[in-house]
Each structure stands twice: as C-alpha cells, then as structure tokens.
Design an enzyme around this catalytic site. Sequence first.
Site, short mmCIF file in Angstrom:
data_model
loop_
_atom_site.label_atom_id
_atom_site.label_comp_id
_atom_site.label_asym_id
_atom_site.label_seq_id
_atom_site.Cartn_x
_atom_site.Cartn_y
_atom_site.Cartn_z
N HIS A 141 -9.64 -2.46 -0.43
CA HIS A 141 -9.85 -3.82 0.18
C HIS A 141 -8.70 -4.55 1.25
O HIS A 141 -8.75 -5.37 1.74
CB HIS A 141 -10.05 -4.84 -0.98
CG HIS A 141 -9.12 -5.13 -1.67
ND1 HIS A 141 -8.71 -4.49 -3.01
CD2 HIS A 141 -8.02 -6.37 -1.70
CE1 HIS A 141 -7.86 -5.21 -3.45
NE2 HIS A 141 -7.52 -5.95 -2.81
N ASP A 171 -11.41 1.66 -5.03
CA ASP A 171 -10.54 0.62 -4.53
C ASP A 171 -9.22 1.35 -4.12
O ASP A 171 -8.19 0.72 -3.96
CB ASP A 171 -10.37 -0.52 -5.32
CG ASP A 171 -9.94 -1.77 -4.25
OD1 ASP A 171 -10.18 -1.67 -3.36
OD2 ASP A 171 -9.09 -2.67 -4.96
N SER A 255 -2.00 -6.82 -4.34
CA SER A 255 -2.92 -5.68 -4.35
C SER A 255 -2.18 -4.23 -3.71
O SER A 255 -1.81 -4.40 -2.45
CB SER A 255 -4.11 -5.85 -3.67
OG SER A 255 -4.98 -6.86 -4.43
#
Length: 410
Positions: A141, A171, A255
């Site tokens: 993402h 992911d 992230s």
Amino acid sequence: MGYYDQDYQGRYKPQNGRKGGFFWASLAGAIIGALLVIFSIPLLSNLDILPYKIEPNNQAAVIDEEQSEGKEENTAKKNVSVDVYTQITEAVDKAGDAVVGITNIQESTSFWGQTQESGGTGSGVVYKKAGDKAYIVTNHHVVAEASELEVSLSDGTKIPAKLLGSDIWTDLAVLEVPAEKIKVVAEFGNSEKLKPGEPVIAIGNPLGLTFSGSVTQGIISGLERAIPVDVNQDGTPDWQAEVLQTDAAINPGNSGGALINIEGQVIGINSMKIAQSAVEGIGLSIPINYAAPIIEDLEKTGEVKRPFMGVELASVNEISSYHQQNTLKLPKEINYGVAIRGVQPNSPADQAGMKEYDVIVEMDGEEIRDVVDLRKHLYNKKKVGDDLQVKYYRNGKLEETTMKLGGETL
C-alpha cells in the site's frame, strides 16, 4: 560634693575579698560546661536535630556530603545507561541506517495540465546488496498506484527506485535502487523464535520524512494474530493477515519499516496499526519468516505464484437463507461453505468437473466455512501443480473431486 566624691571613689575601690571568689566560680563553670559538651555529643549525634551525623569515616563537611551525593547520582545514571539502554542503542545503530523513507509520486491532471505530486510517504528496509544494485522491502500500500518512487536515505540523500513487484495479499513489495550510496544492509532474524514479552524496536518515518528514523520501543504483545483484510474494499474480508502484535508505537508512515529484536535483526515488517479512538498500543507487523519467501519471489519474478482454481467465489454465510435453500439447494443443516458463482473455461476447476452453484465445504479433509478459509488453505498449504481433494454439495448431494492446481493469480 563630699557625698558624690565618696560614692564615686567607693564604686572603683578595689575589693580584694571578692576577687578570689569570682575566679573559682568561673573555673567551676568552665569545667561543668566542658563536661556537658563531652557527654552530650554521642547523644546528639543520634538525633535528627543535628544537620549532619558524625560518622567514623565522615569528615562532617557540607561540601563533602554534597559532592558525595552528586557522585551517587552520576553513578546511578551510568548504571542505567550501561545495564538497560546500551543493547537498545547498539541494536538501533546496527539496523537504523538500513531503514529508508519512500515517497510515492503520482501524476494528476488539473486546469494547468498534468503534474506530479506526492501520493504519500512510507518506510522501507534495505535487505540486500548484489553488484551495483540494492533491494528494499516495503508495503504494497506504500507503493500502490505510484508513477514514480523515490527513496530517502538516513543522510538525506534521495535516489530513484524501481518497483520490481508487489503483492496485495501479503501487503509486501520489493524495490530496486543503485547500490552506490547504500551503506548498511539489514540482517533478517527468526520470527518463529519470538516470545511474548520479548523487547522489540520499531524504526520508521511516522507522519512523513520530517520524523525520519524515529525509534520506538515495546514488547511482543502477541504471536500469530489473524487480522481480517478487505482487499477490494467492498466491506467484506477477503483474507486474514497473519501478523505479530506489539505495543511499540506504529503510526502512519511507519508502514514498511523494520521491527527489530535486541540483536538488531529484522523480525517483522511493520504493516498497519489499529487506529480507533478506543484502542491504544496495538501495532502490527508481518513476521519476517512469513515474508521472506514472498520477498524472494517478488525480487526474482515480480510476482507471487499461487495455486489457481479458476473460480468466482462467495461465502455461504453472506447469502440469504432463501437462496441457500432454493438456488444452492443446500441441506437445511448446512449453512456454511463457499459457493461457486462462476467457472473459467479450461481452468483446474472446470477440468475437475465443478460447476456454478456448487458449494465447497471441505478441502483435503479440512472444513471450509468461508472464502477466507478457502484462500488460507490454498495459499498456505498448497503449491502450483499440487492435487487438491474437494468435497462439495450439488443439488443437495455431497460429492467429491480432485483437481490439479494451476499457477495463475486467483
């Protein structure tokens, strides 16, 4: 006059008789005072009314005592630094420069024409150098829909990056950059040896590059957590991500960053945070042992080859009871499984004889209750080319078939 003179002379006339008495009285008083002091010191030294106690090794000086207290404070601080924090700082020194910032640059069209702007920032971990190239793992993402990618190193240097591959289900994504300016490469640890309560450190860029290289400390709060993931954003979970839970602060921008152990080894790739007003201290990270084969596939082929059935699926528990009975024709006691909504021609499912409205309830002897169960079994336990034993209901009857799994993306 005579009276005055007589009085004046009398006041200053020597009095030999009283002089001796005054001397002896003064001597006696001095002796008594000295004795009182000698006998009172041991008593007073045990009372709090004295500003400082008289100890055998104490020089009873205010300055000495203040210096002694200062030495004790300095010693305490030194002990804390050596015994508690040295391992943490050493771990950060080892892995910190391997964590980089990633800027997602996207094209947009406005009144002034086509322009480029930042679509967001995240973090990444340099995990390999080979020849003139270096490789970075991050989250899917973080790089999604990017027209260009830029990597920011710990010293502020910015270099362009190439996306080698990305996987929406786990992911994860892998980038390639020139190796010339890469100085530090992270070492992967073993996430299967982690224990709840073990100290861990998160490194990344929360809230953007302004806070690049931020370090937060916590513990492993839980292992093998299963978190529902809505891949296509339709409000229904499509997958369950297997993650580590930590209370180390992980915020937007973290992230793709590293979760490291006390040895400075990467044991997780930070992926997401449960961001609710009533929830605090729950950060999630992809275990490195789970991520490693995905990273390898993305680096080498740009994709993850997973077993392929060639069907369109729907969980029975999302289908109304009317259609369960009248369209799928399931027995009344069966309210679970995965309904086939469509079969691709010449796919493994088609070659195995499966049809629309069949309801899969078991794979290789394992009960399948919904689409998430089916994908977990298919992706985690099977490989391309494997045989898959399937039990399913058709027109109310339980049937069984075997299919050879293909290698396309589900």
